[in-house]
Design a protein around this motif. Structure first.
Motif, PDB file in Angstrom:
ATOM      1  N   ARG A 150       2.998  -5.983  25.101  1.00 46.86           N
ATOM      2  CA  ARG A 150       2.155  -6.871  25.908  1.00 46.86           C
ATOM      3  C   ARG A 150       0.676  -6.703  25.550  1.00 46.86           C
ATOM      4  O   ARG A 150      -0.045  -7.684  25.395  1.00 46.86           O
ATOM      5  N   ARG A 151       0.237  -5.464  25.398  1.00 43.61           N
ATOM      6  CA  ARG A 151      -1.166  -5.214  25.045  1.00 43.61           C
ATOM      7  C   ARG A 151      -1.491  -5.715  23.640  1.00 43.61           C
ATOM      8  O   ARG A 151      -2.572  -6.241  23.400  1.00 43.61           O
ATOM      9  N   GLN A 152      -0.558  -5.553  22.712  1.00 44.42           N
ATOM     10  CA  GLN A 152      -0.784  -6.068  21.361  1.00 44.42           C
ATOM     11  C   GLN A 152      -0.961  -7.584  21.395  1.00 44.42           C
ATOM     12  O   GLN A 152      -1.839  -8.118  20.711  1.00 44.42           O
ATOM     13  N   GLN A 153      -0.151  -8.254  22.163  1.00 39.95           N
ATOM     14  CA  GLN A 153      -0.252  -9.711  22.249  1.00 39.95           C
ATOM     15  C   GLN A 153      -1.555 -10.130  22.919  1.00 39.95           C
ATOM     16  O   GLN A 153      -2.233 -11.041  22.453  1.00 39.95           O
ATOM     17  N   GLN A 154      -1.932  -9.453  23.986  1.00 41.45           N
ATOM     18  CA  GLN A 154      -3.160  -9.793  24.700  1.00 41.45           C
ATOM     19  C   GLN A 154      -4.404  -9.550  23.851  1.00 41.45           C
ATOM     20  O   GLN A 154      -5.386 -10.276  23.959  1.00 41.45           O
ATOM     21  N   ARG A 155      -4.355  -8.535  23.009  1.00 42.01           N
ATOM     22  CA  ARG A 155      -5.539  -8.116  22.255  1.00 42.01           C
ATOM     23  C   ARG A 155      -5.507  -8.527  20.790  1.00 42.01           C
ATOM     24  O   ARG A 155      -6.384  -8.136  20.029  1.00 42.01           O
ATOM     25  N   ALA A 156      -4.504  -9.295  20.393  1.00 36.53           N
ATOM     26  CA  ALA A 156      -4.361  -9.807  19.018  1.00 36.53           C
ATOM     27  C   ALA A 156      -4.344  -8.675  17.996  1.00 36.53           C
ATOM     28  O   ALA A 156      -5.081  -8.673  17.009  1.00 36.53           O
ATOM     29  N   ILE A 157      -3.477  -7.694  18.238  1.00 33.00           N
ATOM     30  CA  ILE A 157      -3.324  -6.553  17.346  1.00 33.00           C
ATOM     31  C   ILE A 157      -1.902  -6.586  16.809  1.00 33.00           C
ATOM     32  O   ILE A 157      -0.941  -6.513  17.565  1.00 33.00           O
ATOM     33  N   GLY A 158      -1.763  -6.687  15.490  1.00 36.44           N
ATOM     34  CA  GLY A 158      -0.448  -6.722  14.861  1.00 36.44           C
ATOM     35  C   GLY A 158       0.020  -5.340  14.427  1.00 36.44           C
ATOM     36  O   GLY A 158      -0.764  -4.381  14.372  1.00 36.44           O
ATOM     37  N   ASP A 159       1.307  -5.239  14.107  1.00 36.10           N
ATOM     38  CA  ASP A 159       1.861  -3.967  13.635  1.00 36.10           C
ATOM     39  C   ASP A 159       1.198  -3.505  12.338  1.00 36.10           C
ATOM     40  O   ASP A 159       1.018  -2.308  12.125  1.00 36.10           O
ATOM     41  N   SER A 160       0.851  -4.457  11.482  1.00 36.78           N
ATOM     42  CA  SER A 160       0.202  -4.078  10.225  1.00 36.78           C
ATOM     43  C   SER A 160      -1.183  -3.477  10.484  1.00 36.78           C
ATOM     44  O   SER A 160      -1.590  -2.538   9.795  1.00 36.78           O
ATOM     45  N   MET A 161      -1.897  -3.978  11.474  1.00 35.43           N
ATOM     46  CA  MET A 161      -3.201  -3.405  11.826  1.00 35.43           C
ATOM     47  C   MET A 161      -3.027  -1.984  12.365  1.00 35.43           C
ATOM     48  O   MET A 161      -3.840  -1.097  12.067  1.00 35.43           O
ATOM     49  N   ILE A 162      -1.970  -1.767  13.138  1.00 41.21           N
ATOM     50  CA  ILE A 162      -1.696  -0.432  13.664  1.00 41.21           C
ATOM     51  C   ILE A 162      -1.398   0.525  12.516  1.00 41.21           C
ATOM     52  O   ILE A 162      -1.858   1.662  12.504  1.00 41.21           O
ATOM     53  N   ARG A 163      -0.652   0.070  11.520  1.00 41.38           N
ATOM     54  CA  ARG A 163      -0.353   0.912  10.361  1.00 41.38           C
ATOM     55  C   ARG A 163      -1.629   1.305   9.608  1.00 41.38           C
ATOM     56  O   ARG A 163      -1.766   2.436   9.151  1.00 41.38           O
ATOM     57  N   VAL A 164      -2.567   0.369   9.486  1.00 42.26           N
ATOM     58  CA  VAL A 164      -3.845   0.675   8.813  1.00 42.26           C
ATOM     59  C   VAL A 164      -4.610   1.735   9.607  1.00 42.26           C
ATOM     60  O   VAL A 164      -5.155   2.678   9.037  1.00 42.26           O
ATOM     61  N   ALA A 165      -4.636   1.596  10.934  1.00 45.44           N
ATOM     62  CA  ALA A 165      -5.333   2.575  11.771  1.00 45.44           C
ATOM     63  C   ALA A 165      -4.691   3.954  11.659  1.00 45.44           C
ATOM     64  O   ALA A 165      -5.388   4.970  11.585  1.00 45.44           O
ATOM     65  N   LEU A 166      -3.357   4.008  11.616  1.00 49.46           N
ATOM     66  CA  LEU A 166      -2.671   5.290  11.499  1.00 49.46           C
ATOM     67  C   LEU A 166      -2.862   5.917  10.126  1.00 49.46           C
ATOM     68  O   LEU A 166      -2.916   7.139   9.992  1.00 49.46           O
ATOM     69  N   GLY A 167      -2.989   5.089   9.108  1.00 49.36           N
ATOM     70  CA  GLY A 167      -3.139   5.603   7.753  1.00 49.36           C
ATOM     71  C   GLY A 167      -4.551   5.986   7.374  1.00 49.36           C
ATOM     72  O   GLY A 167      -4.768   6.954   6.635  1.00 49.36           O
ATOM     73  N   TYR A 168      -5.533   5.248   7.861  1.00 51.40           N
ATOM     74  CA  TYR A 168      -6.908   5.450   7.414  1.00 51.40           C
ATOM     75  C   TYR A 168      -7.881   5.827   8.533  1.00 51.40           C
ATOM     76  O   TYR A 168      -9.030   6.154   8.255  1.00 51.40           O
ATOM     77  N   GLY A 169      -7.459   5.763   9.776  1.00 51.33           N
ATOM     78  CA  GLY A 169      -8.368   6.008  10.892  1.00 51.33           C
ATOM     79  C   GLY A 169      -8.714   7.473  11.092  1.00 51.33           C
ATOM     80  O   GLY A 169      -8.042   8.376  10.587  1.00 51.33           O
ATOM     81  N   ASN A 170      -9.751   7.698  11.866  1.00 55.33           N
ATOM     82  CA  ASN A 170     -10.184   9.041  12.237  1.00 55.33           C
ATOM     83  C   ASN A 170      -9.233   9.560  13.314  1.00 55.33           C
ATOM     84  O   ASN A 170      -9.070   8.942  14.353  1.00 55.33           O
ATOM     85  N   ASP A 201       0.828  -1.203   0.000  1.00 54.68           N
ATOM     86  CA  ASP A 201       0.000   0.000   0.000  1.00 54.68           C
ATOM     87  C   ASP A 201       0.870   1.265   0.000  1.00 54.68           C
ATOM     88  O   ASP A 201       1.553   1.548   0.982  1.00 54.68           O
ATOM     89  N   PRO A 202       0.861   2.046  -1.096  1.00 54.67           N
ATOM     90  CA  PRO A 202       1.696   3.255  -1.148  1.00 54.67           C
ATOM     91  C   PRO A 202       1.223   4.361  -0.205  1.00 54.67           C
ATOM     92  O   PRO A 202       1.995   5.229   0.164  1.00 54.67           O
ATOM     93  N   ASN A 203      -0.047   4.336   0.220  1.00 58.21           N
ATOM     94  CA  ASN A 203      -0.573   5.362   1.126  1.00 58.21           C
ATOM     95  C   ASN A 203       0.022   5.262   2.531  1.00 58.21           C
ATOM     96  O   ASN A 203      -0.008   6.230   3.280  1.00 58.21           O
ATOM     97  N   LEU A 204       0.532   4.094   2.903  1.00 56.21           N
ATOM     98  CA  LEU A 204       1.044   3.895   4.255  1.00 56.21           C
ATOM     99  C   LEU A 204       2.546   4.143   4.374  1.00 56.21           C
ATOM    100  O   LEU A 204       3.110   4.030   5.455  1.00 56.21           O
ATOM    101  N   GLU A 205       3.192   4.502   3.272  1.00 52.27           N
ATOM    102  CA  GLU A 205       4.631   4.759   3.316  1.00 52.27           C
ATOM    103  C   GLU A 205       4.962   6.025   4.097  1.00 52.27           C
ATOM    104  O   GLU A 205       6.054   6.155   4.647  1.00 52.27           O
ATOM    105  N   SER A 206       4.049   6.971   4.185  1.00 49.64           N
ATOM    106  CA  SER A 206       4.304   8.230   4.879  1.00 49.64           C
ATOM    107  C   SER A 206       4.255   8.092   6.398  1.00 49.64           C
ATOM    108  O   SER A 206       4.600   9.038   7.105  1.00 49.64           O
ATOM    109  N   ILE A 207       3.841   6.943   6.907  1.00 54.08           N
ATOM    110  CA  ILE A 207       3.742   6.750   8.350  1.00 54.08           C
ATOM    111  C   ILE A 207       5.120   6.712   8.998  1.00 54.08           C
ATOM    112  O   ILE A 207       5.329   7.238  10.075  1.00 54.08           O
ATOM    113  N   GLY A 208       6.077   6.107   8.332  1.00 53.24           N
ATOM    114  CA  GLY A 208       7.424   6.036   8.886  1.00 53.24           C
ATOM    115  C   GLY A 208       7.564   4.865   9.846  1.00 53.24           C
ATOM    116  O   GLY A 208       6.875   3.856   9.738  1.00 53.24           O
ATOM    117  N   GLU A 209       8.447   5.023  10.807  1.00 60.92           N
ATOM    118  CA  GLU A 209       8.754   3.958  11.763  1.00 60.92           C
ATOM    119  C   GLU A 209       7.809   4.024  12.957  1.00 60.92           C
ATOM    120  O   GLU A 209       7.533   5.111  13.478  1.00 60.92           O
TER     121      GLU A 209
END
Length: 117
Positions: A37-57, A14-22
């Motif tokens: 720890r919270r990511q593991q407990q709640r089954a949230i991956g880094d890729s899901m976080i990138r989607v939220a940062l790129g497309y979320g409100n 996804d080219p839209n998520l390249e601007s997020i950075g590290e």
């Protein structure tokens, strides 16, 4: 192929998520691995976080940036078919994009139960 891997592959191309950075974990006092720890407990991956940062409100509240995914945010994106899996994901950051310092990530269960199109 499971949903997590499919989302991961879409994020890589996804080219839209390249601007997020590290993704940087923000220090939380003595608890240095709170986010992992919270990511593991709640089954949230880094890729899901990138989607939220790129497309979320994006909202600034309580001294932090909140990125929240809803049905309307995912509607016209490549992630529309994963709306059920991503609905309600909220990422809390100290600093905004690029190179966000992430405090925590969680599921907003009231939004997860609600379906809006």
């Amino acid at each position: 192929m499971d949903t997590r891997r499919q989302i991961q592959q879409l994020v890589r191309s996804d080219p839209n998520l390249e601007s997020i950075g590290e993704l940087i974990t923000a220090p939380r006092g003595r608890d240095c691995n709170h986010l992992q720890r919270r990511q593991q407990q709640r089954a949230i991956g880094d890729s899901m976080i990138r989607v939220a940062l790129g497309y979320g409100n994006r909202i600034y509240a309580r001294g932090a940036w909140h990125f929240k995914l809803g049905d309307r945010h995912l509607r016209d994106t490549p992630y529309a078919r994963f709306t059920d899996a991503l609905r309600g994901l909220t990422v809390v950051c100290q600093t905004s994009v690029p190179n966000p310092e992430i405090l925590t990530a969680y599921w907003d269960w009231s939004a997860k139960r609600r379906v809006r199109w």
